[in-house]
Scaffold this motif. Structure first.
Motif, short mmCIF file in Angstrom:
data_model
loop_
_atom_site.label_atom_id
_atom_site.label_comp_id
_atom_site.label_asym_id
_atom_site.label_seq_id
_atom_site.Cartn_x
_atom_site.Cartn_y
_atom_site.Cartn_z
N CYS A 337 -3.48 -9.44 5.27
CA CYS A 337 -3.04 -8.32 6.11
C CYS A 337 -2.85 -8.76 7.56
O CYS A 337 -1.92 -8.31 8.24
CB CYS A 337 -4.04 -7.18 6.03
SG CYS A 337 -5.74 -7.65 6.44
N ILE A 338 -3.72 -9.65 8.03
CA ILE A 338 -3.62 -10.14 9.41
C ILE A 338 -2.33 -10.94 9.59
O ILE A 338 -1.62 -10.80 10.59
CB ILE A 338 -4.84 -11.01 9.75
CG1 ILE A 338 -6.11 -10.15 9.72
CG2 ILE A 338 -4.68 -11.69 11.11
CD1 ILE A 338 -7.39 -10.93 9.91
N ILE A 377 2.71 -2.07 5.26
CA ILE A 377 2.87 -3.43 4.73
C ILE A 377 1.54 -3.98 4.24
O ILE A 377 1.44 -4.55 3.15
CB ILE A 377 3.48 -4.35 5.80
CG1 ILE A 377 4.92 -3.93 6.10
CG2 ILE A 377 3.45 -5.81 5.34
CD1 ILE A 377 5.57 -4.72 7.21
N CYS A 378 0.49 -3.80 5.04
CA CYS A 378 -0.82 -4.33 4.66
C CYS A 378 -1.32 -3.68 3.38
O CYS A 378 -1.90 -4.34 2.50
CB CYS A 378 -1.82 -4.13 5.80
SG CYS A 378 -2.05 -2.39 6.28
N MET A 379 -1.11 -2.38 3.25
CA MET A 379 -1.58 -1.65 2.08
C MET A 379 -0.89 -2.15 0.80
O MET A 379 -1.53 -2.32 -0.23
CB MET A 379 -1.31 -0.15 2.27
CG MET A 379 -1.81 0.71 1.12
SD MET A 379 -1.58 2.48 1.42
CE MET A 379 0.21 2.61 1.33
N SER A 380 0.40 -2.41 0.91
CA SER A 380 1.14 -2.83 -0.28
C SER A 380 0.88 -4.29 -0.65
O SER A 380 1.05 -4.68 -1.81
CB SER A 380 2.64 -2.63 -0.06
OG SER A 380 3.10 -3.43 1.01
N ASN A 385 -6.46 -4.33 -3.10
CA ASN A 385 -6.29 -2.89 -2.83
C ASN A 385 -7.41 -2.33 -1.96
O ASN A 385 -7.95 -1.25 -2.23
CB ASN A 385 -6.20 -2.10 -4.14
CG ASN A 385 -4.99 -2.48 -4.96
OD1 ASN A 385 -3.91 -2.70 -4.42
ND2 ASN A 385 -5.16 -2.57 -6.27
N ALA A 386 -7.73 -3.07 -0.90
CA ALA A 386 -8.81 -2.65 -0.01
C ALA A 386 -8.32 -1.79 1.15
O ALA A 386 -9.13 -1.33 1.95
CB ALA A 386 -9.54 -3.88 0.53
N SER A 392 -0.90 8.54 2.14
CA SER A 392 0.19 7.62 1.80
C SER A 392 -0.23 6.66 0.70
O SER A 392 0.37 5.62 0.52
CB SER A 392 0.62 6.83 3.04
OG SER A 392 1.15 7.67 4.03
N ASN A 393 -1.28 7.02 -0.04
CA ASN A 393 -1.76 6.15 -1.11
C ASN A 393 -1.19 6.59 -2.45
O ASN A 393 -0.50 7.61 -2.56
CB ASN A 393 -3.29 6.14 -1.14
CG ASN A 393 -3.86 7.56 -1.17
OD1 ASN A 393 -3.54 8.33 -2.07
ND2 ASN A 393 -4.67 7.90 -0.18
N ASP A 394 -1.51 5.83 -3.48
CA ASP A 394 -0.97 6.12 -4.82
C ASP A 394 -1.35 7.51 -5.29
O ASP A 394 -0.52 8.24 -5.86
CB ASP A 394 -1.47 5.08 -5.82
CG ASP A 394 -0.89 3.70 -5.56
OD1 ASP A 394 0.11 3.63 -4.82
OD2 ASP A 394 -1.42 2.72 -6.11
N GLY A 395 -2.61 7.90 -5.03
CA GLY A 395 -3.06 9.21 -5.48
C GLY A 395 -2.26 10.34 -4.86
O GLY A 395 -1.90 11.32 -5.53
#
Length: 412
Positions: A337-338, A377-380, A385-386, A392-395
């Motif tokens: 992510c960094i 970008i970091c989430m995807s 999956n931290a 904006s998440n899958d749920g």
């Protein structure tokens, strides 16, 4: 090249006020070498022309960058060989009022190497000279048509008997004033639309006279009459591409501001948030967004200054309501992510105690909520999956799809 609406003496008055203002520090030939922080607290390190470095903390930034003009390829249209062939900028520098009176016939050729067809005989020649950066000249330069009107107007004002021909692909005139100038000039200037197909581009067929100062002959296919026309002239003025400069691209990379496909700075939203860059409290004006005429650049500068003043007047800055959140129990400290964050909003927390993961100690990633722009970008890309962005998440998306499907079943 200043427009017909802004007198040079008015600009000189602005420059004088600028120099006398004690609250303005002018740093000529300095370079930004390091950039960090967030809206309201940006840290900039500047390299002086003497080699030293100074650090400056600022709340907001206005970027007023420029562009780069590409000259014709060597020998193209006899450019560099004949003194009668020049670019629009070179014309402005070369001719004073006395010189303009001596021009009896002029041809102004627009869109030279602009939106160049890959099949054109000039394409490979120009690419070889300018390299891969020539790809940025596939955009319309926006101001060349207005410059051609100015040049034609200047010549006619000094020599009303001069014959002027403007050869164009498309006339791009923004604003009612320029359209009015165009209509007035059509009475005294001949505007001809040439066929830009690769095999019949305008070309020099011969050069008259002796030496480098001979008259120029140019032939082309005129679109409306579908006939081949030959013109003789004292001078040939070429409108060549204006594109973003390498320095502007370097600045965009340093400040982590997105650019559009032609390399110009991208606004956050051209309709809702004009002059806002994709980073908070960094505003845009001038040709850093697109080649602009001075009238529009002045308006943009006033708008950017107002936005900067309003931001500073608030006295504080609140980040986005929803930003990326990292689950420290899941984070494995891989640094993905960094590495991928375009805003440098994620770092390792070097002050916190290291977490034990398996048989090794690791550092956990941490998000600065004032820098994060919730781009996702970091989430995807997180391998475990931290990272989540609330709503904006899958749920959240699954719930929205389910509600949409439920509404469809009910006939809504």
């Amino acid at each position: 090249i200043h427009s017909m609406q802004i007198p040079m003496d008015k600009l000189q008055d602005i420059y004088k006020k600028y120099d006398k203002n004690k609250l303005i520090t002018k740093l000529d030939n300095h370079k930004i070498v390091k950039f960090g922080g967030f809206a309201g607290n940006y840290q900039i390190k500047i390299q002086e022309k003497t080699g030293g470095k100074i650090s400056v903390d600022v709340g907001t930034i206005i970027i007023a960058g420029g562009t780069k003009q590409y000259p014709p390829a060597e020998g193209q249209f006899k450019y560099g060989i004949s003194s009668s062939v020049m670019t629009q900028s070179e014309f402005q520098e070369k001719y004073d009022k006395k010189g303009l009176r001596k021009i009896s016939r002029a041809v102004i050729l627009l869109c030279v190497n602009q939106r160049l067809d890959p099949e054109s005989k000039y394409y490979s020649q120009v690419r070889n000279q300018f390299g891969s950066e020539f790809l940025t000249t596939s955009n319309c330069s926006n101001v060349c048509c207005a410059r051609s009107l100015k040049i034609a107007k200047q010549i006619k004002e000094q020599n009303e008997n001069a014959e002027i021909f403007v050869l164009y692909r498309d006339m791009q005139l923004t604003g009612g004033k320029l359209e009015q100038v165009y209509r007035e000039l059509k009475n005294d200037v001949v505007f001809l639309r040439y066929d830009s197909a690769a095999e019949i581009e305008p070309k020099i067929i011969k050069e008259g006279g002796s030496g480098a100062n001979g008259r120029i002959y140019i032939s082309f296919n005129e679109v409306n009459t579908k006939t081949k026309i030959g013109l003789e002239a004292d001078i040939l003025v070429l409108a060549t591409p204006i594109a973003t400069s390498e320095k502007t691209l370097d600045l965009a990379r340093l400040l982590k501001i997105r650019t559009e496909k032609y390399g110009f700075f991208q606004e956050e939203h051209s309709k809702v948030l004009p002059l806002n860059s994709t980073r908070k409290a960094i505003f845009l004006c001038g040709s850093v967004q697109w080649p602009n005429n001075p009238d529009l650049e002045v308006s943009q500068a006033l708008g950017a200054a107002m936005k900067a003043a309003n931001f500073l007047a608030e006295g504080y800055y609140e980040g986005l309501a929803e930003v990326a959140e990292i689950d420290k129990d899941k984070c494995i400290g891989c640094g993905t992510c960094i590495r991928l964050c375009p805003y440098k909003a994620i770092t390792f927390n070097i002050e916190a105690k290291h977490y034990v993961f398996g048989d090794r100690n690791i550092r956990k990633a941490e998000v600065n909520p004032l820098i994060c722009q919730a781009c996702g970008i970091c989430m995807s890309e997180c391998p475990v999956n931290a990272i989540i962005i609330p709503n904006s998440n899958d749920g959240a998306y699954i719930n929205m799809i389910a509600q949409f499907a439920e509404g469809k079943e009910e006939g809504n």
